[in-house]
Design an enzyme around this catalytic site. Sequence first.
Site, PDB file in Angstrom:
ATOM      1  N   LYS A   1       4.208  12.089 -10.701  1.00  0.00           N
ATOM      2  CA  LYS A   1       3.389  11.235 -11.579  1.00  0.00           C
ATOM      3  C   LYS A   1       4.122   9.916 -11.813  1.00  0.00           C
ATOM      4  O   LYS A   1       5.292   9.915 -12.224  1.00  0.00           O
ATOM      5  CB  LYS A   1       3.160  11.905 -12.933  1.00  0.00           C
ATOM      6  CG  LYS A   1       2.101  12.983 -12.918  1.00  0.00           C
ATOM      7  CD  LYS A   1       1.861  13.479 -14.347  1.00  0.00           C
ATOM      8  CE  LYS A   1       0.808  14.573 -14.376  1.00  0.00           C
ATOM      9  NZ  LYS A   1       0.643  15.138 -15.735  1.00  0.00           N
TER      10      LYS A   1
ATOM     11  N   ARG B   1      -0.775  22.956 -14.511  1.00  0.00           N
ATOM     12  CA  ARG B   1       0.120  21.832 -14.818  1.00  0.00           C
ATOM     13  C   ARG B   1      -0.089  21.367 -16.267  1.00  0.00           C
ATOM     14  O   ARG B   1       0.856  20.950 -16.934  1.00  0.00           O
ATOM     15  CB  ARG B   1      -0.113  20.679 -13.828  1.00  0.00           C
ATOM     16  CG  ARG B   1       0.928  19.589 -13.966  1.00  0.00           C
ATOM     17  CD  ARG B   1       0.995  18.652 -12.781  1.00  0.00           C
ATOM     18  NE  ARG B   1       2.059  17.692 -12.999  1.00  0.00           N
ATOM     19  CZ  ARG B   1       2.550  16.873 -12.091  1.00  0.00           C
ATOM     20  NH1 ARG B   1       2.064  16.902 -10.856  1.00  0.00           N
ATOM     21  NH2 ARG B   1       3.517  16.032 -12.382  1.00  0.00           N
TER      22      ARG B   1
ATOM     23  N   ASN C   1       2.097  20.616 -21.111  1.00  0.00           N
ATOM     24  CA  ASN C   1       1.879  19.810 -22.323  1.00  0.00           C
ATOM     25  C   ASN C   1       2.016  20.611 -23.606  1.00  0.00           C
ATOM     26  O   ASN C   1       1.667  20.121 -24.679  1.00  0.00           O
ATOM     27  CB  ASN C   1       0.490  19.161 -22.288  1.00  0.00           C
ATOM     28  CG  ASN C   1       0.455  18.036 -21.282  1.00  0.00           C
ATOM     29  OD1 ASN C   1       1.412  17.294 -21.151  1.00  0.00           O
ATOM     30  ND2 ASN C   1      -0.644  17.933 -20.560  1.00  0.00           N
TER      31      ASN C   1
ATOM     32  N   LYS D   1       9.572  23.647 -12.898  1.00  0.00           N
ATOM     33  CA  LYS D   1       8.592  22.570 -12.703  1.00  0.00           C
ATOM     34  C   LYS D   1       8.087  22.578 -11.258  1.00  0.00           C
ATOM     35  O   LYS D   1       6.904  22.350 -11.000  1.00  0.00           O
ATOM     36  CB  LYS D   1       9.186  21.214 -13.063  1.00  0.00           C
ATOM     37  CG  LYS D   1       8.178  20.096 -12.828  1.00  0.00           C
ATOM     38  CD  LYS D   1       8.034  19.117 -13.915  1.00  0.00           C
ATOM     39  CE  LYS D   1       6.826  18.225 -13.674  1.00  0.00           C
ATOM     40  NZ  LYS D   1       6.883  16.956 -14.327  1.00  0.00           N
TER      41      LYS D   1
ATOM     42  N   GLU E   1      12.235  19.368 -24.380  1.00  0.00           N
ATOM     43  CA  GLU E   1      11.518  19.660 -23.129  1.00  0.00           C
ATOM     44  C   GLU E   1      12.088  20.915 -22.452  1.00  0.00           C
ATOM     45  O   GLU E   1      11.360  21.737 -21.906  1.00  0.00           O
ATOM     46  CB  GLU E   1      11.639  18.441 -22.207  1.00  0.00           C
ATOM     47  CG  GLU E   1      10.439  18.146 -21.346  1.00  0.00           C
ATOM     48  CD  GLU E   1       9.218  17.723 -22.144  1.00  0.00           C
ATOM     49  OE1 GLU E   1       8.110  18.124 -21.743  1.00  0.00           O
ATOM     50  OE2 GLU E   1       9.342  17.006 -23.157  1.00  0.00           O
TER      51      GLU E   1
ATOM     52  N   GLU F   1      -3.159  18.588 -11.326  1.00  0.00           N
ATOM     53  CA  GLU F   1      -3.523  19.015 -12.682  1.00  0.00           C
ATOM     54  C   GLU F   1      -5.013  19.306 -12.804  1.00  0.00           C
ATOM     55  O   GLU F   1      -5.682  18.867 -13.737  1.00  0.00           O
ATOM     56  CB  GLU F   1      -3.097  17.921 -13.686  1.00  0.00           C
ATOM     57  CG  GLU F   1      -2.827  18.471 -15.051  1.00  0.00           C
ATOM     58  CD  GLU F   1      -2.165  17.462 -15.991  1.00  0.00           C
ATOM     59  OE1 GLU F   1      -1.188  16.820 -15.582  1.00  0.00           O
ATOM     60  OE2 GLU F   1      -2.641  17.330 -17.111  1.00  0.00           O
TER      61      GLU F   1
ATOM     62  N   HIS G   1       2.082  14.290 -29.733  1.00  0.00           N
ATOM     63  CA  HIS G   1       1.575  12.926 -29.504  1.00  0.00           C
ATOM     64  C   HIS G   1       0.810  12.416 -30.718  1.00  0.00           C
ATOM     65  O   HIS G   1       0.910  11.241 -31.072  1.00  0.00           O
ATOM     66  CB  HIS G   1       0.634  12.889 -28.291  1.00  0.00           C
ATOM     67  CG  HIS G   1       1.360  12.878 -26.975  1.00  0.00           C
ATOM     68  ND1 HIS G   1       0.798  13.363 -25.811  1.00  0.00           N
ATOM     69  CD2 HIS G   1       2.593  12.447 -26.643  1.00  0.00           C
ATOM     70  CE1 HIS G   1       1.670  13.232 -24.825  1.00  0.00           C
ATOM     71  NE2 HIS G   1       2.763  12.675 -25.307  1.00  0.00           N
TER      72      HIS G   1
ATOM     73  N   HIS H   1       2.795  19.054 -26.924  1.00  0.00           N
ATOM     74  CA  HIS H   1       2.575  17.610 -26.799  1.00  0.00           C
ATOM     75  C   HIS H   1       1.288  17.130 -27.458  1.00  0.00           C
ATOM     76  O   HIS H   1       1.191  15.969 -27.826  1.00  0.00           O
ATOM     77  CB  HIS H   1       2.554  17.191 -25.323  1.00  0.00           C
ATOM     78  CG  HIS H   1       3.923  17.207 -24.684  1.00  0.00           C
ATOM     79  ND1 HIS H   1       4.665  18.363 -24.560  1.00  0.00           N
ATOM     80  CD2 HIS H   1       4.690  16.218 -24.153  1.00  0.00           C
ATOM     81  CE1 HIS H   1       5.821  18.081 -23.967  1.00  0.00           C
ATOM     82  NE2 HIS H   1       5.863  16.789 -23.709  1.00  0.00           N
TER      83      HIS H   1
ATOM     84  N   ARG I   1       0.817  -1.235   0.000  1.00  0.00           N
ATOM     85  CA  ARG I   1       0.000   0.000   0.000  1.00  0.00           C
ATOM     86  C   ARG I   1       0.843   1.274   0.000  1.00  0.00           C
ATOM     87  O   ARG I   1       0.375   2.338   0.393  1.00  0.00           O
ATOM     88  CB  ARG I   1      -0.979   0.029   1.161  1.00  0.00           C
ATOM     89  CG  ARG I   1      -1.973  -1.099   1.135  1.00  0.00           C
ATOM     90  CD  ARG I   1      -3.167  -0.820   2.022  1.00  0.00           C
ATOM     91  NE  ARG I   1      -4.094  -1.927   1.915  1.00  0.00           N
ATOM     92  CZ  ARG I   1      -4.024  -3.030   2.631  1.00  0.00           C
ATOM     93  NH1 ARG I   1      -3.063  -3.159   3.531  1.00  0.00           N
ATOM     94  NH2 ARG I   1      -4.906  -3.989   2.473  1.00  0.00           N
TER      95      ARG I   1
ATOM     96  N   HIS J   1      10.052  11.071 -29.655  1.00  0.00           N
ATOM     97  CA  HIS J   1       9.183  11.892 -28.809  1.00  0.00           C
ATOM     98  C   HIS J   1       9.634  13.368 -28.820  1.00  0.00           C
ATOM     99  O   HIS J   1       8.832  14.274 -29.024  1.00  0.00           O
ATOM    100  CB  HIS J   1       9.172  11.340 -27.380  1.00  0.00           C
ATOM    101  CG  HIS J   1       8.395  12.193 -26.424  1.00  0.00           C
ATOM    102  ND1 HIS J   1       7.015  12.276 -26.467  1.00  0.00           N
ATOM    103  CD2 HIS J   1       8.797  13.029 -25.442  1.00  0.00           C
ATOM    104  CE1 HIS J   1       6.613  13.116 -25.530  1.00  0.00           C
ATOM    105  NE2 HIS J   1       7.662  13.594 -24.898  1.00  0.00           N
TER     106      HIS J   1
HETATM  107  N1  GLY Z   1       5.164  15.750 -17.603  1.00  0.00           N
HETATM  108  C1  GLY Z   1       4.119  16.616 -17.295  1.00  0.00           C
HETATM  109  C2  GLY Z   1       3.762  16.633 -15.855  1.00  0.00           C
HETATM  110  O1  GLY Z   1       4.515  16.191 -15.031  1.00  0.00           O
HETATM  111  O2  GLY Z   1       2.697  17.074 -15.514  1.00  0.00           O
END
Ligand code: GLY
Length: 340
Positions: free
Chosen positions: A126, A221, A225, A206, A168, A216, A232, A228, A104, A245
């Site tokens: 994430k 946040r 993107n 960041k 990036e 997000e 994508h 992206h 857990r 990418h």
């Molecule tokens: N890679 C985008 C984020 O961490 O939200």
Amino acid sequence: MIVRHYRGSYEIEFCLTEGAFKEFPADSFVITDENVARLHGPAAPVSRPIFAVAPGEQSKSFQVVERLVDWLAESGASRNSTVVAWGGGVIGDLAGLVAAVYMRGIEFVQIPTTLLAMVDSSVGGKVGIDTGKGKNLVGAFWPPSQVRVAVGFLDTLDPRDWKSGMAEVIKYGLIMDEALFAQFEEMEWTSVEDWRPIVERCIELKRQVVEQDEFETLGLRATLNFGHTIGHAIEAATNYAGPSHGEAVAIGMVIETRLAERLGFCPSGTASRIAECLALQGLPYSAPPGLNPESLVEIMQRDKKATERRLAFSLLTRVGECKLFGGVPREEVLATLTNG
Ligand code: GLY
């Protein structure tokens, strides 16, 4: 640098390659991939149990999670143990998910080895894996307890991974810091040590984003993107066998800025400025020939940011500033993709 999150905070510590594993909790278990173990094992000896998975996105799967959980259990990992994610974004996402679900949830430390992982995926909590139905479809917000950044690991980065990271980094400049972007308009890089202040700046940017909008939900946040959505779509439309990418994100940043210009959200000339900078850094700035705009838009309408198939984009309002725009008309996107 300290990053605050919903369960507390963690430190981002810069260190030398050989110090990456110094003073580790005794009860740590290292998850890496075979390439990282082979390339960096001699310089950063690991004195803890270590499991090296096959390199690449295919390791972000339920099967590999099960193998790792079994390994932790067989090796005696307890609730007080720490998982160490040593590698690029795939390893951070995978090991982080294992840490989030094992008993857990146990602690985990990130030791990123790629530029992309240093400036993006190792910060913000994430974690996740892919299923047959999509990338990162199973995941969690599970912040690390520490991130150790050694830019020396970048010494062996292959050109494809450099480009992913570089796109990036340029993105951070475009969305949040014009001075950072401007550095890339004139500079070519010689040594990985040049990268340390850049990596530090990107992590700081960041940090500002994830501390304000960790889950997000506020539209902030999601601005990360930028580039992206179209990037994508290009990757998916070329079955992940076309631009990498990073290359796809670079192309996406230019096309999305053409869209922003078309919609009157940002000054004209911005997309050309970005394209010139990308060209200087060896990144592409236009879509490969033969892509069907209708198919690209169809893929975008299935994007996580699209609501009820309405198109949403993180778009520049100027170099150094970005906003999330919902409900972008499909015809405008199609016209941008068709006419540039
Ligand atoms: N890679 C985008 C984020 O961490 O939200």
